[in-house]
Design a protein around this motif. Structure first.
Motif, mmCIF file in Angstrom:
data_model
loop_
_atom_site.group_PDB
_atom_site.id
_atom_site.type_symbol
_atom_site.label_atom_id
_atom_site.label_comp_id
_atom_site.label_asym_id
_atom_site.label_seq_id
_atom_site.Cartn_x
_atom_site.Cartn_y
_atom_site.Cartn_z
ATOM 1 N N LYS A 2 0.838 -1.317 -0.028
ATOM 2 C CA LYS A 2 -0.095 -0.039 0.035
ATOM 3 C C LYS A 2 1.041 1.117 0.064
ATOM 4 O O LYS A 2 1.791 1.195 0.453
ATOM 5 C CB LYS A 2 -0.854 0.068 1.333
ATOM 6 C CG LYS A 2 -1.714 -0.868 1.419
ATOM 7 C CD LYS A 2 -2.979 -1.066 0.216
ATOM 8 C CE LYS A 2 -4.101 -2.018 0.584
ATOM 9 N NZ LYS A 2 -4.919 -2.011 -0.576
ATOM 10 N N GLU A 5 -0.074 3.179 4.980
ATOM 11 C CA GLU A 5 -0.484 2.399 5.878
ATOM 12 C C GLU A 5 -0.731 2.853 7.311
ATOM 13 O O GLU A 5 0.538 3.154 7.746
ATOM 14 C CB GLU A 5 0.138 0.798 5.861
ATOM 15 C CG GLU A 5 -0.107 0.094 4.581
ATOM 16 C CD GLU A 5 0.474 -1.231 4.664
ATOM 17 O OE1 GLU A 5 0.179 -2.190 5.076
ATOM 18 O OE2 GLU A 5 1.938 -1.225 4.584
ATOM 19 N N SER A 27 -5.916 2.201 4.983
ATOM 20 C CA SER A 27 -4.603 2.097 4.002
ATOM 21 C C SER A 27 -5.165 2.745 2.621
ATOM 22 O O SER A 27 -6.298 3.054 2.465
ATOM 23 C CB SER A 27 -4.242 0.725 3.652
ATOM 24 O OG SER A 27 -5.138 -0.012 3.190
ATOM 25 N N GLU A 29 -4.248 3.375 -1.627
ATOM 26 C CA GLU A 29 -3.610 3.201 -3.080
ATOM 27 C C GLU A 29 -2.702 4.434 -3.380
ATOM 28 O O GLU A 29 -3.497 5.671 -3.161
ATOM 29 C CB GLU A 29 -4.275 2.466 -3.871
ATOM 30 C CG GLU A 29 -5.087 1.211 -3.537
ATOM 31 C CD GLU A 29 -4.195 0.031 -3.324
ATOM 32 O OE1 GLU A 29 -2.873 0.238 -3.920
ATOM 33 O OE2 GLU A 29 -4.600 -1.023 -2.837
#
Length: 385
Positions: A2, A5, A27, A29
């Protein structure tokens, strides 16, 4: 891996006080825009400040691209921060406000790079102007250009549109979202504005009393809230009790579909737009449930909001503008989609035995063995705002 996080983030400002933030985790992206939504004092800004490095967490970790930054000072985290008041230097031009953030760049490259960033945010022609000569929306874009100048891995936005008037707020947040997406920049937005959160964010986290109550897409949280707080804070909601049997529940509105399936006493949420109304005859005494009556009507141009009284409880109903009824009209309430089963804490469930007992007497419903650990009130709760 990720991009960001956050795990178990906790902050307490004094030993005798409850934690301002407790075990918050999520988390992100790359390129994702995440929103933290909640009322004042819920811990969302404290969470943002811990990620930025302005507050040291008591517990938990913050990792960017797999590397922990929880103990690093703010300047070493590669995180940009856009403040609520923009924090521009009043004695520097627009251009030199952006140049200030480029101190790591070779001196000969600073002004050309600042001009590129101002071009990107649509303010190249205003580069020689002073901050006080700009509109609030323009100042916001300068602040964003300055945050992008440091080439951050993540940008944090703390109530960035709250100082703008309503018309400017909508256009500015649309522009800022477009800029973030064009730059493929990850961002976290803190806000208490529901419309802002729904329209600006890819993912939404609703915070309450220091905890993250629900995390998901704006659509999933709005359509399937998990708790009564989320149902009522994000939009409006009619809350009602029911005795569930699989995919349906017996409620004051009659037998209605529910999701997910459940058994026993439940607390349900029905959005106002998920309730419909149809006119009924005045003497429909034998109908089940009996007819309801419109108490008030609000015309909103593209739709109408009704307050409908049913068995001494008011329900909110949103309809399209063509469903035009006068106050006092006898109507029947009809769910247009299944009611959502909400989670309840043990404390919330303890005091509903009186309601369950009354339903048993009225409807000859067998009293479940778990009757002593059921909901808190004895009817439908409808927010009055």
């Amino acid at each position: 891996m990720k991009h960001l996080e956050v795990t178990g983030l906790t902050k307490r400002f004094a030993p005798e006080l409850p934690p301002a933030v407790e075990s918050v985790g999520f988390s992100m992206e790359p390129g994702e825009i995440l929103g933290l939504l909640g009322p004042s004092g819920c811990g969302k800004t404290t969470t943002l400040r811990m990620i930025a490095g302005f507050e040291r967490p008591d517990a938990g970790d913050i990792r960017i691209d797999g590397r922990s930054v929880a103990t690093l000072p703010p300047e070493k985290r590669r995180i940009g921060f856009v403040f609520q008041d923009y924090a521009l230097f009043p004695d520097r031009s627009v251009l030199h406000n952006v140049v200030f953030a480029l101190h790591r760049l070779n001196r000969s490259r600073r002004i050309p790079r600042a001009e590129e960033l101002l071009e990107m945010v649509g303010l190249h022609r205003e580069k020689t102007r002073m901050p006080h000569e700009l509109s609030g929306g323009q100042q916001q874009r300068v602040a964003l250009a300055r945050a992008l100048a440091a080439d951050p891995a993540l940008i944090l936005l703390d109530e960035p549109f709250s100082n703008l008037d309503a018309a400017l707020r909508e256009s500015t947040r649309r522009d800022v979202r477009t800029l973030l997406k064009c730059a493929e920049m990850s961002a976290i937005l803190v806000t208490h504005d529901q419309d802002e959160a729904l329209s600006f964010c890819d993912t939404l986290g609703v915070m309450h009393a220091g905890s993250l109550e629900q995390l998901g897409t704006p659509e999933s949280i709005y359509l399937t809230p998990e708790t009564s707080f989320v149902a009522q804070f994000l939009g409006r909601a009619n809350l009602l009790r029911g005795l569930a049997h699989g995919n349906t529940a017996k409620t004051p509105l009659g037998e209605i579909p529910i999701q997910p399936s459940a058994n026993g006493m439940v607390l349900l949420s029905l959005r106002p737009e998920h309730l419909g109304i149809v006119p009924t005859v005045e003497d429909a005494i034998t109908t089940d449930p009996p007819p309801s009556r419109i108490v008030s009507r609000e015309f909103r141009g593209h739709d109408l909001t009704y307050r409908v009284r049913h068995q001494n409880t008011d329900y909110l109903v949103h309809t399209e503008y063509t469903a035009d009824f006068a106050p006092g009209t006898a109507v029947q309430l009809l769910p247009r989609r299944p009611a959502v089963v909400l989670q309840e804490s043990g404390l919330c469930r303890i005091a509903s035995a009186p309601y369950l007992e009354s339903q048993r007497r009225l409807n000859a419903v067998p009293l479940p063995a778990t009757a002593g650990i059921a909901p808190q009130d004895d009817g439908v709760a409808v927010p009055g705002h």
